[in-house]
Design a protein around this motif. Structure first.
Motif: not given
Length: 594
Positions: A42-49
């Motif tokens: 989720x943290x990685x996806x938040x940054x990618x988003x």
């Protein structure tokens, strides 16, 4: 070391990183190509988003539009941020729980109709193509300046770069590339802003510097102790421009903000980011982290715009507007480097050897010109998309800062372009070819179709970006209006209204999309080509400009969908049960989550 070499080092190093990640994370299956195998933290996806979200419009264009328009263009900040909250709360978790790869797939299954799926694909392609034009426009601006080539060459280079890592990596490669791009773009955006805030106000936090007083010996050379915004308002008023903090039509501002908000919540390339996490709860956490990462740039952008506008004015009038403007031979080096791109130009209209900058279209500006013997604004070309990229040069910051922002601007444009192209290729390969045209296609064939369709989309976007309908953020705003009018109502009713059936969804999407497209074509031209419009601004419906029409199209969508749905048969019971199950936020394992 000269500036061109420094730019090549920063841009080359960042591109080498992106290419390496694309090779390392290349997609080997359709699950990895469409949804990164649903294994993204989720943290990685938040940054990618956040990187996917903060496009060329946010990084390159938004501060430039705020700088030249002021308060009115704060709509971009309010609409985009508010819309993301709307999407995170009302759409993303439920769509993730449904467990599909794409937005048209959700529409097709929720509304039990291949026709609904095809209409959703058409909406997605229209939205994403319009949006990607803005990204390629911004990337072309950045490449043209920092590689010192013309804008068309810069655009072609940008398309080749994004083609490499997007086509190879799919969602898996794009996700990890976007994490790297976020780190690059946020550092590149904030460091110059900190430098400039310190120069002008002595405050190292740009957002606070915006409301601080001018520091003694500030870089602008204006009176110390006066609030920065008051100083900027006074200078703009002297030159015949509207005050920076003055607004215009509340109705248009409200509609434009609403268009950006609900358009955000209907953007397919952002929604599909929430399909990449393992669980529904992770989709919510991804949204929260993305908001944190987005806030770092959005809280800085107003300060960047205001300070840049102040620096431009004091460049053109170094001794104040009560004295003579700058001599043409004394124009700073950054003028010459940007003139090469064709995006900046000056012309000594009255032959006095000086370059004056004022608003020759306003009565105040004309009075100013008459009193000083001026014959016209001589800053004849200033593409607002260059402002953020030129800002470090305007403020005479070190060469490494200029190289850093070059890398950041390109990262912002390419990260979103990749996400949009993936949304387009997924819709064509998965929702048209796999689901409608050739259901028996192998996984390898589907993957090949996805990559080929992405290449075609890149070529089309590049051709359209050669003659965009406006600055990057303005072009992107049109895409938000189309998303607001077409997909947002369909997704909302698909989740929260069990009685909505396929006939209603199809009729609503077509009503919203067609009405909004017609309005854009009538006032902006067919395919948004300037000069082909049949109506002018005096004929706007209730004074609503094209970029603000999205909420009207959305209202038509809701009304038509509701009326048609209630005039026809209700959905099958299993569909109603499915909607009820999806709407209960129990996390992974509910409904059709897989």
């Amino acid at each position: 070391m000269d500036q061109t070499t420094i730019n090549f080092i920063f841009v080359g190093a960042s591109f080498a990183l992106y290419f390496a990640i694309a090779v390392w994370a290349r997609a080997g299956s359709t699950s990895e190509f469409y949804a990164a195998g649903r294994g993204v933290n989720p943290v990685v996806n938040g940054m990618a988003t956040a990187a996917d979200w903060m496009s060329a419009a946010s990084f390159i264009s938004m501060a430039g539009l705020i700088a030249f328009v002021g308060y009115n263009n704060s709509s971009f900040l309010m609409g985009w941020t508010g819309g993301y909250v709307l999407m995170a709360m009302l759409l993303a978790p439920y769509l993730r729980k449904f467990g599909k790869y794409t937005v048209p797939e959700f529409v097709g299954d929720r509304y039990y109709s291949q026709t609904a799926r095809i209409v959703a694909v058409i909406c997605l392609i229209v939205i994403s193509t319009t949006y990607v034009i803005g990204q390629m426009t911004g990337a072309g601006v950045a490449f043209s300046r920092f590689l010192e080539v013309d804008n068309t060459t810069g655009l072609i280079i940008a398309s080749l770069v994004v083609a490499f890592y997007a086509v190879m990596g799919g969602m898996k490669g794009i996700t990890y590339t976007q994490v790297a791009q976020y780190i690059v773009l946020i550092i590149a955006y904030t460091i110059p802003a900190i430098f400039i805030s310190l120069q002008l106000t002595g405050n190292p936090i740009p957002g606070l510097g915006l409301f601080s007083s001018m520091a003694p010996g500030n870089a602008g050379g204006v009176e110390a102790g006066v609030p920065l915004l008051a100083t900027l308002n006074e200078l703009l008023d002297d030159l015949g421009f509207n005050e920076y903090t003055t607004g215009s039509s509340p109705l248009n501002m409200a509609l434009f903000t609403l268009s950006l908000m609900i358009g955000t919540a209907g953007l397919p390339h952002v929604i599909i980011r929430f399909f990449t996490v393992p669980r529904v709860a992770d989709a919510r956490w991804s949204a929260g982290w993305a908001l944190v990462f987005i806030a770092l740039l959005y809280l800085t952008a107003p300060a960047v715009g205001a300070m840049a506008r102040l620096n431009i004015i004091t460049t053109m009038w170094p001794e104040g507007v009560e004295s003579e403007a700058i001599a043409q031979e004394d124009l700073p080096d950054w003028f010459q480097t940007w003139e090469v791109t064709g995006l900046l130009g000056v012309e000594d209209l009255n032959g006095d050897g000086r370059i004056q900058y004022y608003n020759d279209a306003s009565p105040e500006g004309q009075a100013f010109a008459e009193a000083n013997g001026l014959e016209g604004n001589e800053l004849v070309t200033f593409n607002r998309d260059i402002l953020v990229l030129a800002n470090p040069e305007i403020a005479q910051l070190p060469g490494w800062v200029i190289g850093l922002i070059a890398a950041g601007g390109l990262a912002a444009a390419l990260s979103t372009a990749a996400g949009l192209l993936l949304a387009i290729s997924s819709a064509i390969s998965h929702d048209l070819i796999k689901s409608v045209i050739n259901p028996g296609i192998s996984e390898k064939g589907e993957l090949l179709a996805a990559r080929l369709s992405m290449i075609v989309a890149i070529i089309l976007a590049t051709l359209l970006a050669l003659n965009p309908p406006g600055f990057a953020a303005q072009t992107v705003a049109l895409a938000f209006g189309l998303a607001a009018a077409s997909l947002f109502p369909t997704l909302m009713m698909g989740i929260f209204y069990k009685r909505m059936n396929s006939a209603g969804a199809i009729a609503g999407m077509l009503a919203g999309l067609i009405s909004t497209l017609l309005y854009l074509f009538l006032f902006l031209g067919w395919f948004f080509i300037p000069g082909t419009a049949t109506l002018d601004s005096s004929q706007y419906l209730f004074g609503i400009p094209p970029a603000s029409f999205g909420p009207v199209g959305a209202l038509l969508n809701f009304v038509v969908a509701y009326l048609v749905s209630n005039a026809t048969d209700e959905p099958p019971q299993e569909i109603q049960d499915l909607v009820e199950s999806v709407r209960i936020p129990r996390g992974a394992g509910g409904a059709v989550d897989h």
